[in-house]
Structures are given as C-alpha cells and as structure tokens.
Design a protein around this motif. Structure first.
Motif, short mmCIF file in Angstrom:
data_model
loop_
_atom_site.label_atom_id
_atom_site.label_comp_id
_atom_site.label_asym_id
_atom_site.label_seq_id
_atom_site.Cartn_x
_atom_site.Cartn_y
_atom_site.Cartn_z
N LEU A 27 0.89 -1.26 0.13
CA LEU A 27 -0.03 -0.03 -0.09
C LEU A 27 0.99 1.22 0.04
CD1 LEU A 27 -2.71 1.27 0.16
CD2 LEU A 27 -2.51 1.15 2.85
N LEU A 28 2.04 1.30 0.61
CA LEU A 28 2.89 2.42 0.81
C LEU A 28 3.36 2.72 -0.43
CD1 LEU A 28 4.49 1.83 4.34
CD2 LEU A 28 2.86 3.34 3.81
N LEU A 29 3.82 1.37 -1.20
CA LEU A 29 4.54 1.66 -2.54
C LEU A 29 3.64 2.03 -3.42
CD1 LEU A 29 6.25 -1.74 -2.80
CD2 LEU A 29 7.41 0.62 -2.59
N ALA A 30 2.24 1.83 -3.25
CA ALA A 30 1.35 2.48 -4.29
C ALA A 30 0.95 4.06 -4.14
CB ALA A 30 -0.06 1.48 -4.15
N LEU A 31 1.13 4.16 -2.85
CA LEU A 31 0.92 5.67 -2.58
C LEU A 31 2.00 6.35 -2.44
CD1 LEU A 31 -1.47 4.97 0.57
CD2 LEU A 31 -2.22 5.63 -1.72
N ARG A 32 3.22 5.82 -2.85
CA ARG A 32 4.67 6.66 -2.87
C ARG A 32 4.80 6.97 -1.52
NH1 ARG A 32 7.09 6.50 -7.45
NH2 ARG A 32 8.48 8.29 -6.92
N HIS A 33 4.27 6.58 -0.56
CA HIS A 33 4.39 7.32 0.88
C HIS A 33 5.72 7.03 1.31
CE1 HIS A 33 3.92 7.78 4.92
NE2 HIS A 33 2.62 8.11 4.98
#
Length: 264
Positions: A27-33
């Motif tokens: 999820l963090l990768l998808a959001l570029r967080h």
C-alpha cells in the motif's frame, strides 16, 4: 534435531511477520508514501532476530544527501544487516531478480538491477542511480561486484563509481557523498569466528544459496559488525579511480580492525 527445530521456528516467524507487513508495504508503495523506504528496516530487524544475527554498529550513517554507500560484500546476509540499520536501496546484478525469495525481496525494496555485461546500458543505469540519489534515497553499491570469503576485501571495480559522478552532475549542490562501509562477521555462539568458521556466514559465489541459507538458520548466534567510514565528497570533475582508491583504503582498514578485534 535442535538445528532443524531452529529452522522451522525461524521460517515460521519470518513468514508471520511478512504476512503482517507485506500488505502495508504494498500500500505504501502504491501511494509513494515516504514510509515505503522505512518499513523494510523493521522487517529486516525481525528477520535477523529470527535467524539469530546480532548487529553491532561502529559509527553511523552520514546524515547528508545525496548519499551513496560503498560496502564490501560477504554474503546475502549483508542485505539484511545493512537494511536493518538504515533505510537503503541496493544496486544489484540483474540475476538477483530471479533468485528464489531474495529476488522477491529485492523487488519490494526497489533495488536497481544492472546488467554489467551490456556496456551500452551503463549510462542509463547510472542515470537511474542518480535519480534515486537525487530523490533522497540512500543507495548501496557493492563495488567488489561479487561476494567474498569474508576474510579479506576483494578487488574493487572503479567503473561502478561512475554513478557517483553522474549523480553529482545532476544534484542541486553538484556534490554526492560516498560513504565507505565495512561488514564483518566476527563471532558465533559468543566465540571469535576465525578463518575456519567464517564460511558459515560468508557466501562465495561457488556455494549454492539454499544450502547456505539453511546452514545459517541451523547455526544462528552470529555477530555482524558494521563500520561506517568518513564520507568522500564527489563532484562532477572527480576522478572515479581516485574515489575508488580512497573508498577501498577505508573499507580495508575497517574490515581488518573488526576481524582482528581492534577498537578505535
């Protein structure tokens, strides 16, 4: 029997931690967080605890950016060890992408895969490294180009430092910091490891991955020491051979100090 039980428990724990953290990481990768580069550190710490690897640090990671880390390469364990103490990404040879388990982990950590045999792609690969450095990521380079027996530093390839000068050209301050780092495996079951036992941790290229992995899991209780050297400032006009020579001197001295148990 005890060794086999250790393997089962270690694998079970690592799988459990992965099941918990993997969806969050994706999820963090998808959001570029920003935490997409930080979360792997906690997975690597958990994995090292399960395997039985204790990490001791000497010095600290340089706080300045852009930062390229140049480290000696002893084993697949180096990946876990360095990633447990800093938010890093790796420059890896393209074959790693297809390795079981480690290829998957390398992709999750957004490793930069390079094809060393194709010289025509060298500039494109250097540009990708420069882009990552410019974005504030800490990129780890293993300039030996392969693993060693853990008792000495191998031949440093100066061509791999071309990425530093390329990144300096594109950076706002026209400077990239290259920090030499030495990784040494020094103790097992609380006793000095020595030349005889160091192959338990060291993984030279002619040893198959899975048997070595199982051997490490069976033994456990290994001390890994990470020494951070003084960063070298690299500008667009820097000579990569000079950078390589300076980094090599620092890595060699720090490695010798750790293997001989010297403190500074």
């Amino acid at each position: 029997m005890i060794g086999n039980a250790r393997i089962v428990l270690a694998v079970f724990f690592v799988v459990l931690v992965t099941i918990v953290l993997l969806p969050i990481h994706l999820l963090l990768l998808a959001l570029r967080h920003p935490w997409r580069t930080r979360l792997p550190k906690y997975w690597h710490r958990a994995a090292l605890w399960a395997i039985g690897i204790k990490v001791v640090t000497h010095g600290r990671i340089d706080s300045r950016r852009p930062l390229l880390v140049a480290a000696n390469h002893v084993s697949w364990l180096d990946i876990l060890v360095l990633a447990s103490v800093a938010d890093v990404t790796y420059v890896a040879k393209s074959e790693v992408r297809d390795w079981p388990v480690f290829g998957f982990l390398a992709k999750l950590q957004r490793s930069i895969f390079v094809v060393r045999e194709q010289r025509q792609r060298t500039q494109d690969q250097a540009d990708e490294i420069a882009e990552r450095l410019g974005a504030g990521e800490i990129v780890v380079l293993f300039p030996e180009g392969t693993t060693s027996d853990g008792n000495r530093l191998g031949l440093i390839k100066s061509s791999l430092f071309a990425a530093a000068t390329s990144a300096a050209t594109h950076s706002a301050g026209k400077c990239v910091h290259v920090q030499p780092v030495a990784i040494a495996y020094t103790r097992i079951q609380g006793m000095p490891m020595g030349h005889y036992h160091r192959p338990i941790a060291a993984w030279p290229g002619d040893v198959e991955l899975m048997p070595h992995l199982l051997g490490v899991l069976r033994e456990g209780a290994i001390d890994a020491e990470v020494s951070f050297g003084e960063a070298i400032d690299v500008t667009p006009g820097s000579n990569r051979k000079e950078i390589s020579a300076r980094a090599e001197r620092q890595i060699r001295l720090m490695l010798e100090d750790r293997l001989r148990g010297r403190e500074h």
